[in-house]
Design an enzyme around this catalytic site. Structure first.
Site, PDB file in Angstrom:
ATOM      1  N   GLN A  71     -39.067 -67.581  30.622  1.00 17.63           N
ATOM      2  CA  GLN A  71     -39.648 -66.398  29.956  1.00 17.63           C
ATOM      3  C   GLN A  71     -38.936 -65.743  28.935  1.00 17.63           C
ATOM      4  OE1 GLN A  71     -40.324 -63.950  33.404  1.00 17.63           O
ATOM      5  NE2 GLN A  71     -38.290 -64.070  34.144  1.00 17.63           N
ATOM      6  N   TYR A 101     -41.081 -47.153  41.547  1.00 19.43           N
ATOM      7  CA  TYR A 101     -41.382 -48.771  41.951  1.00 19.43           C
ATOM      8  C   TYR A 101     -40.434 -49.180  43.099  1.00 19.43           C
ATOM      9  CZ  TYR A 101     -42.210 -53.767  41.976  1.00 19.43           C
ATOM     10  OH  TYR A 101     -42.542 -55.109  42.471  1.00 19.43           O
ATOM     11  N   GLN A 102     -39.201 -49.133  42.748  1.00 20.50           N
ATOM     12  CA  GLN A 102     -37.905 -49.721  43.565  1.00 20.50           C
ATOM     13  C   GLN A 102     -37.900 -48.821  44.689  1.00 20.50           C
ATOM     14  OE1 GLN A 102     -36.540 -52.192  41.674  1.00 20.50           O
ATOM     15  NE2 GLN A 102     -36.074 -51.467  39.705  1.00 20.50           N
ATOM     16  N   ASP A 126     -33.455 -57.738  38.468  1.00 18.26           N
ATOM     17  CA  ASP A 126     -32.718 -56.486  37.804  1.00 18.26           C
ATOM     18  C   ASP A 126     -32.029 -55.785  38.925  1.00 18.26           C
ATOM     19  OD1 ASP A 126     -34.551 -54.480  39.518  1.00 18.26           O
ATOM     20  OD2 ASP A 126     -36.012 -55.224  38.231  1.00 18.26           O
ATOM     21  N   GLU A 146     -33.481 -64.914  42.993  1.00 15.06           N
ATOM     22  CA  GLU A 146     -34.180 -64.881  41.588  1.00 15.06           C
ATOM     23  C   GLU A 146     -34.104 -65.980  40.809  1.00 15.06           C
ATOM     24  OE1 GLU A 146     -35.630 -62.297  39.653  1.00 15.06           O
ATOM     25  OE2 GLU A 146     -35.498 -63.755  38.122  1.00 15.06           O
ATOM     26  N   ASP A 177     -35.581 -70.799  43.086  1.00 16.13           N
ATOM     27  CA  ASP A 177     -37.058 -70.725  43.126  1.00 16.13           C
ATOM     28  C   ASP A 177     -37.313 -70.271  44.657  1.00 16.13           C
ATOM     29  OD1 ASP A 177     -39.780 -71.049  43.548  1.00 16.13           O
ATOM     30  OD2 ASP A 177     -39.821 -73.193  43.771  1.00 16.13           O
ATOM     31  N   ASP A 196     -40.435 -58.782  45.148  1.00 11.97           N
ATOM     32  CA  ASP A 196     -40.644 -57.997  43.903  1.00 11.97           C
ATOM     33  C   ASP A 196     -41.096 -58.938  42.674  1.00 11.97           C
ATOM     34  OD1 ASP A 196     -40.493 -56.511  41.454  1.00 11.97           O
ATOM     35  OD2 ASP A 196     -38.343 -56.146  41.722  1.00 11.97           O
ATOM     36  N   SER A 198     -43.450 -60.436  39.268  1.00  8.96           N
ATOM     37  CA  SER A 198     -44.328 -59.980  38.026  1.00  8.96           C
ATOM     38  C   SER A 198     -45.734 -60.205  38.405  1.00  8.96           C
ATOM     39  CB  SER A 198     -43.553 -60.605  36.868  1.00  8.96           C
ATOM     40  OG  SER A 198     -43.318 -61.883  37.061  1.00  8.96           O
ATOM     41  N   TYR A 265     -46.434 -48.682  34.038  1.00 10.85           N
ATOM     42  CA  TYR A 265     -47.043 -50.000  34.523  1.00 10.85           C
ATOM     43  C   TYR A 265     -48.502 -49.729  34.030  1.00 10.85           C
ATOM     44  CZ  TYR A 265     -43.075 -51.695  37.252  1.00 10.85           C
ATOM     45  OH  TYR A 265     -41.911 -52.328  37.808  1.00 10.85           O
TER      46      TYR A 265
HETATM   47  N1  4ZY Z   1     -41.894 -56.413  38.757  1.00 11.49           N
HETATM   48  C1  4ZY Z   1     -42.784 -55.340  39.016  1.00 11.49           C
HETATM   49  C2  4ZY Z   1     -43.837 -55.506  38.093  1.00 11.49           C
HETATM   50  C3  4ZY Z   1     -45.146 -56.087  38.464  1.00 11.49           C
HETATM   51  C4  4ZY Z   1     -46.325 -56.215  37.539  1.00 11.49           C
HETATM   52  C5  4ZY Z   1     -46.050 -55.592  36.282  1.00 11.49           C
HETATM   53  C6  4ZY Z   1     -44.792 -54.897  35.930  1.00 11.49           C
HETATM   54  C7  4ZY Z   1     -43.882 -54.929  36.958  1.00 11.49           C
HETATM   55  N2  4ZY Z   1     -47.113 -55.693  35.434  1.00 11.49           N
END
Ligand code: 4ZY
Length: 332
Positions: A71, A101-102, A126, A146, A177, A196, A198, A265
Site C-alpha cells: 500500500q 479506537y485503540q 502501528d 502484521e 499474512d 485491527d 483497515s 474516521y
Molecule cells: N485500522 C482501523 C481503521 C479501520 C477503518 C478505517 C480507518 C481505520 N477507515
C-alpha cells in the site's frame, strides 16, 4: 489518476494556487463550488467506501511518503489532530483521537473475560493495540501478525507513543499474512484475538470473510473472545449485516456489536464485532475486569484517555435503525 492520488497530491505544496484569498470550502468560485481535495494544503479522504463525502484535515507538513509491497504509506503533521498516518489514502490514526479506537478495540474484549493470558493481534502494525493489551497484568504472551513492515517502521519513527506497545517484553512480532498465521495457529490456544484491520478493500479484504472467522474461532479456547473492526453504522450497514451473519454462523457463544466515536474516521464513528466461542458464557455488555493501572510493564505508558466501565457498557447501545438490522441477524 485515482481518487487516492488526488487526495495525496492535494496535501503537497503543489503549484496549484489558492483560487482567491479568503476562499474556503464553502465559497463558490466563478459560480462553481470549490472541491476540498484540490485546495492546496488540505488532505481530503476520498474513497468509494464513503461516496459523496470526504473529511478534510489541514496539512502543516508531509513527514513521510512511501510505497510498500502492499500500500501507499503517508505521515503528515496536521494543524489540529497532531501527526496522521494514512494508508492507501485512508486515515488510520491521528495522535489526537487514536485513543478512542485503540482503547475500545482492546478493552471491550479483554475486560469481558477473566484473566486473559494469551492474546493475538492481527494487523495493528502501528502498535497501539499492543500498548493497550500491555495494560492487562494477567496477560503472559502477546503475538502480533502484521503484513506490512513499512507500517511498523514508520510508526516506530513517527508515532513513538503509539508504537511503544512493541517495547513490552511479552510481545512477539510476526511479519506476515494474518490469514495464514491463523490457519497455522494451534487450536484452542488463545484467550482473545483482536483484529485491527483497515477497510475491506485491499490487503484487509480476507479479514471480513467467513473462512477467516472460522480460523479465529478454531484458534480460540472455549469461551475465548474475538473483537474485530466492523466499520460504520452510518456508512456500511450492508457490510455490518454480512459480518454479523458470518459471525453468528461461526461463533456459538455471544455475538454483539459495539461502537465508538473517532472524529477522524469516516462518518466519525467506528464499530466492533465482539464474539465468543462455545464454552464459559461471556457477557460483553457487563465488563468483569478493571484495568490494572499500577502494573504496566511499560513504565512510560500514558494513562487511559478514553475507556472506562461506563463507556464500555454504553458502547453496546445502538440506534434503532442499526439495532433492527443487527439484532435480527444476531438472533440464534
Ligand atoms: N485500522 C482501523 C481503521 C479501520 C477503518 C478505517 C480507518 C481505520 N477507515
Amino acid at each position: 489518476m485515482t481518487d487516492q492520488n488526488v487526495t495525496a497530491a492535494a496535501a503537497t505544496n503543489s503549484p496549484m494556487k489558492k483560487l482567491k484569498e479568503g476562499d474556503d470550502n464553502n465559497n463558490a468560485v466563478n459560480g462553481v463550488k470549490s472541491i476540498s481535495s484540490v485546495i492546496p494544503g488540505w488532505f481530503s479522504e476520498i474513497s468509494t467506501m464513503w461516496p459523496g463525502e470526504a473529511h478534510s484535515l489541514k496539512v502543516e507538513k508531509i513527514l513521510f511518503q512511501g510505497k510498500s509491497d502492499y500500500q501507499d504509506v503517508m505521515v503528515f503533521q496536521s494543524a489540529t489532530y497532531g501527526k496522521v498516518l494514512v494508508l492507501d489514502g485512508v486515515i488510520q490514526l491521528t495522535e489526537r483521537d487514536e485513543c478512542a479506537y485503540q482503547e475500545m478495540i482492546t478493552h471491550l474484549p479483554l475486560c469481558s473475560i477473566p484473566n486473559p493470558k494469551k492474546v493475538l493481534v492481527i494487523g495493528g502494525g502501528d502498535g497501539g493495540v499492543l500498548r493497550e493489551v500491555a495494560r492487562h497484568s494477567s496477560v503472559e504472551h502477546i503475538d502480533i501478525c502484521e503484513i506490512d513492515k513499512m507500517v511498523i517502521d514508520v510508526s516506530k519513527e513517527h508515532f513513538p507513543d503509539v508504537a511503544i506497545g512493541y517495547k513490552d517484553p511479552r510481545v512477539t512480532l510476526h511479519v506476515g499474512d494474518g490469514v495464514a498465521f491463523l490457519k497455522a495457529a494451534q487450536e484452542g490456544s488463545y484467550d482473545a484475538v483482536i483484529v485491527d484491520s483497515s477497510d475491506p478493500i485491499g490487503p484487509a479484504e480476507e479479514l471480513f470473510k467467513k473462512p477467516f472467522f472460522e480460523s479465529v474461532a478454531k484458534a480460540l479456547r472455549p469461551g475465548g473472545v474475538m473483537c474485530t473492526q466492523a466499520e460504520s453504522i452510518w456508512l456500511h450497514m450492508n457490510i455490518i449485516e454480512g459480518i454479523v451473519e458470518n459471525c453468528r454462523e461461526v461463533f456459538k457463544g455471544s455475538v454483539n456489536y459495539a461502537w465508538t466515536t473517532v472524529p477522524t474516521y469516516p462518518s466519525g464513528v467506528i464499530g466492533f464485532m465482539l464474539c465468543s466461542t462455545e464454552g464459559p458464557e461471556v457477557d460483553f455488555k457487563n465488563p468483569i475486569n478493571q484495568i490494572d493501572v499500577q502494573e504496566n510493564q511499560i513504565k512510560s505508558i500514558v494513562p487511559l484517555k478514553f475507556y472506562n466501565q461506563e463507556i464500555h457498557a454504553a458502547a453496546f447501545c445502538l440506534p434503532s435503525f442499526a439495532k433492527r438490522v443487527i439484532e435480527s441477524k444476531a438472533e440464534n
